[in-house]
Each structure stands twice: as structure tokens, then as C-alpha cells.
Design an enzyme around this catalytic site. Structure first.
Site, mmCIF file in Angstrom:
data_model
loop_
_atom_site.group_PDB
_atom_site.id
_atom_site.type_symbol
_atom_site.label_atom_id
_atom_site.label_comp_id
_atom_site.label_asym_id
_atom_site.label_seq_id
_atom_site.Cartn_x
_atom_site.Cartn_y
_atom_site.Cartn_z
ATOM 1 N N SER A 96 0.828 -1.200 0.000
ATOM 2 C CA SER A 96 0.000 0.000 0.000
ATOM 3 C C SER A 96 0.869 1.260 0.000
ATOM 4 O O SER A 96 1.715 1.417 -0.864
ATOM 5 C CB SER A 96 -0.960 -0.044 1.199
ATOM 6 O OG SER A 96 -1.948 0.946 1.126
ATOM 7 N N ASP A 218 -10.195 -4.817 -5.092
ATOM 8 C CA ASP A 218 -9.586 -4.051 -4.004
ATOM 9 C C ASP A 218 -10.326 -2.722 -3.900
ATOM 10 O O ASP A 218 -10.319 -1.920 -4.838
ATOM 11 C CB ASP A 218 -8.096 -3.829 -4.302
ATOM 12 C CG ASP A 218 -7.353 -3.083 -3.198
ATOM 13 O OD1 ASP A 218 -8.000 -2.411 -2.374
ATOM 14 O OD2 ASP A 218 -6.106 -3.164 -3.178
ATOM 15 N N HIS A 247 -7.715 -5.280 0.212
ATOM 16 C CA HIS A 247 -6.513 -4.458 0.142
ATOM 17 C C HIS A 247 -5.348 -5.043 0.943
ATOM 18 O O HIS A 247 -4.221 -4.584 0.808
ATOM 19 C CB HIS A 247 -6.850 -3.051 0.655
ATOM 20 C CG HIS A 247 -5.777 -2.047 0.409
ATOM 21 N ND1 HIS A 247 -5.318 -1.730 -0.856
ATOM 22 C CD2 HIS A 247 -5.051 -1.281 1.273
ATOM 23 C CE1 HIS A 247 -4.362 -0.818 -0.766
ATOM 24 N NE2 HIS A 247 -4.181 -0.535 0.514
#
Length: 271
Positions: A96, A218, A247
Site C-alpha cells: 500500500s 480491491d 486491500h
């Protein structure tokens, strides 16, 4: 133990001879998010684990609101960690926002990175003209207000949306725990930095080979974002979209994600 090691809960595990792998977690988690992957790495690699400043297990006194108002502060932290460990070159796995942090660090010091494995990465989460990031500004404003008004309630609602599952699932409960461990004012500041960042203009400066890995579904990162990265990065890159949802697939679908990450860590992009 020095200040840097203490501040980041820095750990180096494994005695492998194939090099060094650095694992960097995303917003709302800590180094424990890699618990399914680490056992598969320690025989072949030395593995660096750390918590970003502001994460739940870190001392909130170390969080400098001005320094971490941009992702540059985190990139400087990463470079300081690598220098402290005298890392000559590493395979960097960033999840991320930490995928973006790794890209920024590699622009400053490309010599420190042999490849970047980018999991659930996005150069901009906000939609723009001819760019689908996944969020509208109004949605982000509502998200920030929800964090301000009742952080615990926001955590309970955000965790299943982000992970992709119900509140009873182990992975959702795990993410809820690490999210709730963050001090609310720090969580708001970090969320604003993460969700409002835009590094698209810097992508051509990233010349290190990049392995872009993401879930089919996601909430935060549409598949189109991975293709955008692939198209605009300055060096070689490859995209793999996994049959996973959410995610945080390394937490929610380790049986799918661990073999994929291992393959990208162990094998370079074919020339």
C-alpha cells in the site's frame, strides 16, 4: 539498542545467503501483517521488519506531524534504516502506501534497491481527469470526518470494507486491532497524508525494476491503477493480478498471496 531501532521496533531475522529482503507495511497495520510470509523467507534471506512511525506499536512521541505531513518523511526514515543496517542492496516489498514510500526512496538512492515488489500500490487514491484512483474527494472528506468524530466506530466499519470480509473473520479482526492501536489524532494525520498524496509525476524517475502485485478486487486500488503504474514507471515492470480480494491480501488470502510474493522476490523480470 539505538534510537532508530527502538523507534521502529526494527528486527532482522533469518540467516539466508541470497540477500536481504525488506518488508514494509501499509497504513493501519504493523510488521505483524507479514507473519504468513516471513517463515518462507528466513532460510534463504535476511529479512528486515519494522514499524512505520505512528503505527500502533510505536511510541507516539516520535510522531512529528510536520515531518509526516508528506510521504517524504517516511522515505527518509526508510533510507535511515537501510543506512543504519549498512544495507548495500535489498529486495524491497512494500504494501500500500509503503510501496509508494519505497518508490520515493529508490529515486534518491537507487543503489540501495535491486527490485521493488509493490503490493496493492497506488500513486494517487483520488480520482482525477482521465485517472481512476478509486475515491472522490467527497468520500475522503467523509472518511476524515468519521475518523474525527468516532475513531473506534470508524475502525469497525472500515476494516471489513478494506480487508473484504465480515467482522467475524480472523483477518478483519486482526486489521481492526492494529488499526485501533493507532492514536486517533495520528491516524487522522496519516490518513490525510496517504489518501491525498499524488506521486504520479515522479513515476518516470523510478528506474528500479518493479513487480506490481494486486488483488482482482480491491476497494482502495482498482486494477486499472496497476496498469497505470506499469505504463508510467521509468524502469522495467511487470503486473500480476491475483485471484484474491481486499486491500490486505497477504493477511486475508495468504494461501494465494504468499507463493506469488515468493516468486516475485526470487525471480527477476524476464528480459
Amino acid at each position: 539498542m539505538g534510537i532508530l531501532e527502538e523507534a521502529h521496533n526494527l528486527r532482522v531475522v533469518g540467516e539466508g545467503k541470497r540477500g536481504m529482503v525488506v518488508l514494509a507495511h501499509g497504513f493501519g497495520t504493523d510488521q505483524s501483517v507479514w507473519r504468513h510470509l516471513v517463515p518462507h523467507l528466513v532460510a534463504d534471506y535476511r529479512v528486515v521488519l519494522f514499524d512505520t512511525i505512528g503505527a500502533g506499536p510505536t511510541n507516539p512521541d516520535y510522531f512529528d506531524f510536520a515531518r509526516y505531513a508528506t510521504l517524504d518523511g517516511y522515505a527518509l526514515d526508510l533510507l535511515a534504516i537501510l543506512d543504519e543496517l549498512r544495507v548495500a542492496s535489498c529486495i524491497y516489498v512494500g504494501h500500500s502506501v509503503s510501496a509508494v514510500i519505497g518508490m520515493l526512496a529508490s529515486i534518491s538512492r537507487p543503489d540501495l534497491f535491486s527490485k521493488l515488489v509493490l503490493l496493492s500500490a497506488s500513486p494517487r487514491l483520488l480520482n482525477d481527469v482521465d485517472y481512476h484512483g478509486g475515491f472522490e474527494q467527497e468520500e475522503l472528506d467523509e472518511l476524515f470526518e468519521a475518523i474525527r468524530s468516532n475513531y473506534k466506530a470508524w475502525c469497525s466499519g472500515f476494516a471489513p470494507l478494506c480487508v473484504g470480509g465480515d467482522m467475524e473473520s480472523v483477518s478483519v479482526q486482526e486489521f481492526s486491532r492494529t488499526l485501533f492501536n493507532i492514536r486517533p489524532d495520528i491516524a487522522l494525520s496519516v490518513a490525510q497524508t496517504v489518501f491525498q498524496s499524488d506521486v504520479r509525476s515522479l513515476l518516470p524517475l523510478v528506474t528500479i525494476p518493479c513487480h506490481i502485485v494486486q488483488s482482482t478486487k480491491d476497494l482502495a486500488v482498482p486494477v486499472a491503477v496497476s496498469e497505470y503504474l506499469h505504463k508510467h514507471l521509468g524502469g522495467d515492470s511487470i503486473v500480476e493480478v491475483m485471484p484474491s480480494e481486499g486491500h490486505l491480501p497477504q493477511l486475508s488470502s495468504p494461501e494465494v498471496v504468499t507463493p506469488v510474493l515468493l516468486r516475485h522476490i526470487q525471480h527477476d523480470i524476464a528480459s
